[in-house]
Design an enzyme around this catalytic site. Structure first.
Site, PDB file in Angstrom:
ATOM      1  N   GLY A 284       0.500   4.795   2.295  1.00 56.82           N
ATOM      2  CA  GLY A 284       0.462   5.384   3.619  1.00 56.82           C
ATOM      3  C   GLY A 284       1.872   5.519   4.155  1.00 56.82           C
ATOM      4  O   GLY A 284       2.815   5.010   3.563  1.00 56.82           O
ATOM      5  N   SER A 285       2.008   6.205   5.264  1.00 59.67           N
ATOM      6  CA  SER A 285       3.334   6.363   5.862  1.00 59.67           C
ATOM      7  C   SER A 285       3.205   7.069   7.190  1.00 59.67           C
ATOM      8  O   SER A 285       2.237   7.776   7.450  1.00 59.67           O
ATOM      9  CB  SER A 285       4.266   7.193   4.962  1.00 59.67           C
ATOM     10  OG  SER A 285       4.425   6.626   3.700  1.00 59.67           O
TER      11      SER A 285
END
Length: 802
Positions: free
Chosen positions: A247-248
């Protein structure tokens, strides 16, 4: 003859005391110029390129928190310095990665792994099979753009030489990390090992997480022999495993969104904190006149993957597109290793792989294993019956181009040059790109390797899974095979002409949502469905867009509208929890009306103290927030029942994608049970309902802020109270390398934070030094120019000559 020299702290202070920072930088540069030669001896490589054979030199300048700045005259020396510096901090991690990639875990650690019986043996079968097939070597034999450029070949050779020099000088028995000191599996690495790391990084959303499944595959003798692991495949439409472990958050802010008119970039990738494969290492890489880029790369990769130079900054977030396809093979009756395509019988290819295995008594033997491959890719153990088998085709199965792309991006000084770099090499494996340059413009694209599957194909070819297997594409007809674009460098993929792209002067943003709402003022629509699997926004991307909107109108409590460097950093560490902002009051109303609630198993529970704690809570996930731990526990119980809109007070409305669903329906039985269950959970752990978040979420004893993104936290952290201490619960996930950079006319002004520090060695001073900053919401001021580096009071300079 090898030589190394380190400037001592006493020498550094005496130089700065007499001359000042700028003069110290010039002095240091003159020493460097005298130390580094102008050329290296050379030889000719397999593709005709010039390769270094010796004479490598590099300067490693370490500033505060152990951040290395590598300076060299050529790519041989740059890799040499980088490999040496990385080994100083993380020799065990790369050694362990190489054991995996050589298919030797069973030889040193036995056939079983931490994840279960036979895991090492299955993994070794996959990776040893790659080695015997020459998969990576064949890619290396290609010329650029499909194979690595000459510069990168030299850099990787230098990296291996630098790592091996550190190993040779220190000695395996004297390594500072007890986890691998004196271990027989710590050995010199080769350039092929490092290219295998690069290849593995490209496949982490494709074949790599399925390596044990591929390595364990064997034909059944009866339907009952099928291994049902369908849960490993969560993507719809037969598009392979989802990247649930990545994720980011990424923002690129243009001149219309900032108070200074300078573009800014926020990088906030979320990756595991343990294991070498996906940890970041911060570095600056400089060849005067050729390359000067600062940021972070994944362990064992030779470049900066997220970062900036003086004119351009970029970050990545995990793409919502799926980069693999799962195909269901229709097997021939009586022969589970043959399948039918367009009415013709095809036989699976077999490769026998010898694996060295150490048993519990330390005895070593060799066992033979077999890998099975179809025209659609390797065959999986999961769901293989006498009627059906499943194969996975990975869009990154031939991708060493990624490093070409990132090197060209590091050299780029405008968004146009970044686009050219990506379009030329088409090597970004599985991420979006968000970037900005000194013009004040921003750019978003999904230039990753995406299978060319039309919406019509997905509709026509997808067959539903069942107990024995996942949703998959129909492998019995070539009409369901990947197509191609004329501008695609690799057949079977979408080319740049079909990739999502958006250029803006206000902002582009992504938090692992699809590309549609990169900027809600200019929705990206009409894309092939393979790029935008689910246009609905999860809580975290909803929060990110709301944070930008509130900063634009100044309603976030951070002062006048528009971003500055300070407000950008404050926004990232605001630790808002969107689910609590929209639902906490609903839960408080519930528990005030019903102070006694039943748990899932029917136990009556008094929730009055919990109700008071939630009412007092500020809805933030700071380390000292009292109520956050209770809320996250409560929310976990809701989510365990599976995704559903029944417990939202306002259900999802496609006409309001940024604000729905929201709220919590207190009349829903799942909600009532979840609150009672949360209270019982905390009591079972002897924790008060108002325990501070930092009490239950730590790294090596250091309290951590943030929470899981499914609760609407922007600053994602998922860790237990014993994380980072070497206990069985040491795993952690979330914010890793953070970068907030402003591109000013006078050069970049950047602040960074590597949440788990530069070293994975628990005894290193750089194991938790930045974690303590993270706990306090503090950043590291980046040193980019020679003068900034020279003025660092913690500066330590090492000169290397091979």
């Amino acid at each position: 003859m090898s030589e190394s020299r380190t400037l001592t702290k006493r020498h550094r202070y005496s130089v700065r005391g007499r001359l000042g920072a700028a003069a110290a930088a010039l002095c240091l540069a003159s020493v460097t110029a005298a130390f580094l030669p102008t050329a290296s001896s050379a030889a000719t490589g397999p593709a005709g390129e010039t390769l270094s054979e010796g004479g490598r030199t590099a300067q490693i300048s370490r500033t505060a928190y152990g951040i290395p700045h590598i300076l060299a005259r050529d790519f041989d020396g740059l890799g040499y310095g980088y490999g040496y510096a990385f080994a100083q901090d993380n020799v065990c991690e790369l050694a362990d990665q190489v054991v995996t990639l050589r298919g030797e875990r069973s030889r040193y650690f036995g056939p079983d792994g931490e994840r279960g019986e036979g895991v090492n043996l299955a993994s070794d079968t996959y990776y040893k099979g790659q080695r015997r097939a020459g998969t990576v070597q064949q890619l290396l034999d290609r010329r650029a753009p499909l194979g690595p450029t000459a510069e990168l070949r030299r850099m990787v050779q230098g990296y291996a030489a630098g790592y091996n020099r550190y190993l040779r000088e220190t000695g395996v028995g004297r390594l500072p990390d007890a986890r691998c000191a004196g271990k027989p599996w710590v050995r010199p690495v080769t350039a092929l090992d490092l290219w295998s790391v690069v290849y593995d990084v490209s496949g982490v959303t494709g074949a790599v997480p399925l390596a044990p499944d591929i390595g364990d595959a064997k034909p059944p003798t009866a339907d009952g022999d099928a291994t049902a692991r369908a849960a490993a495949f969560s993507a719809p439409g037969g598009q392979g495993p989802a990247a649930d472990d990545f994720g980011s958050n990424g923002w690129a802010l243009g001149r219309d969104a900032t108070r200074t008119g300078n573009a800014m970039v926020l990088a906030n990738p979320h990756l595991p904190w343990v294991g070498g494969a996906l940890r970041f290492y911060q570095v600056q890489l400089t060849i005067p006149g050729t390359l000067d880029v600062s940021g972070a790369g994944l362990y064992g990769t030779p470049l900066v993957l997220i970062g900036h130079n003086k004119d351009l900054a970029w970050t990545h977030t995990a793409s919502d597109a799926r980069h693999t396809s799962t195909y269901a093979l229709k097997l021939v009756a009586g022969d589970p290793t043959s399948y039918v395509v367009d009415g013709r019988t095809e036989r699976m290819k077999r490769r026998t792989v010898p694996i060295t295995v150490r048993d519990a008594d330390g005895r070593v033997k060799t066992v033979e294993r077999t890998l099975y491959t179809s025209g659609f890719g390797p065959v999986l153990s999961s769901g293989w019956t006498t009627r059906t088998a499943y194969a996975v085709r990975d869009a990154n199965a031939d991708n060493l181009r990624s490093m070409n792309t990132w090197l060209a991006m590091g050299k780029a000084h405008s968004l146009d040059q970044l686009r050219t770099a990506q379009d030329t090499y088409q090597g970004i494996p599985w991420t979006y790109t968000l970037a900005a340059d000194t013009s004040g413009a921003t750019y978003f694209t999904d230039s990753s390797a995406v299978p060319h599957l039309t919406d019509a194909q997905l509709e026509r070819c997808t067959r539903p899974g069942g107990e024995d297997g996942p949703d998959a594409l129909d492998g019995s007809t070539t009409a369901c095979a990947w197509g191609s674009d004329p501008d695609a460098l690799v057949p079977g993929l979408y080319g740049p002409s079909h990739q999502p792209k958006l250029t803006r002067t206000d902002y582009v943003a992504n938090s692992n949502n699809g590309p549609q709402y990169t900027n809600p003022e200019a929705p990206l629509t009409g894309l092939p469905g393979v790029y935008d699997i689910d246009p609905r926004l999860a809580p975290r991307p909803q929060l990110g867009l709301d944070m930008i909107a509130r900063r634009a109108d100044g309603t976030d409590g951070l002062g006048a509208p528009g971003f500055t460097g300070r407000t950008l950093r404050s926004s990232a560490f605001g630790n808002r929890v969107l689910s609590a902002e929209t639902g906490r009051d609903d839960v408080v109303a519930l528990c005030r009306a019903h102070p006694l609630l039943e748990t899932t198993d029917g136990k009556e529970t008094d929730v009055r103290q919990a109700c008071a704690a939630l009412a007092r809570w500020d809805t933030r996930a700071d380390t000292d927030s009292r109520g956050a731990a209770l809320w996250t526990t409560f929310y976990d119980h809701i989510l365990r029942g599976g995704p559903s809109d029944t417990w939202h007070r306002v259900p999802y409305d496609p006409a309001q994608p940024l604000t729905t669903p929201r709220g919590i329906n207190g009349d829903d039985a799942r909600v009532r049970h979840a609150l009672a269950d949360a209270v019982q959970d905390l009591a079972a752990r002897d924790l008060p309902v108002d325990t501070a978040l930092g009490t239950v979420q730590k790294w090596a004893g250091i309290p951590l802020p943030g929470c899981n993104g499914n609760k609407g936290c922007f600053n994602v952290v998922d860790a237990g109270p014993e994380a980072g201490t070497g206990t069985p619960t040491e795993g952690a996930f979330g914010s890793s390398f953070l970068m907030a950079v402003e591109l000013t006319p006078d050069g970049p002004r950047a602040h960074t934070l590597l949440t788990y520090g530069q070293s994975a060695n628990p005894t290193s001073p750089h194991y938790t030094d930045q974690t303590r900053l993270f706990s306090r919401k503090q950043w590291v001021t980046e040193r980019f120019t020679a003068a900034e580096i020279a003025s660092d009071p913690d500066l330590k300079v090492t000169m290397l000559r091979d």
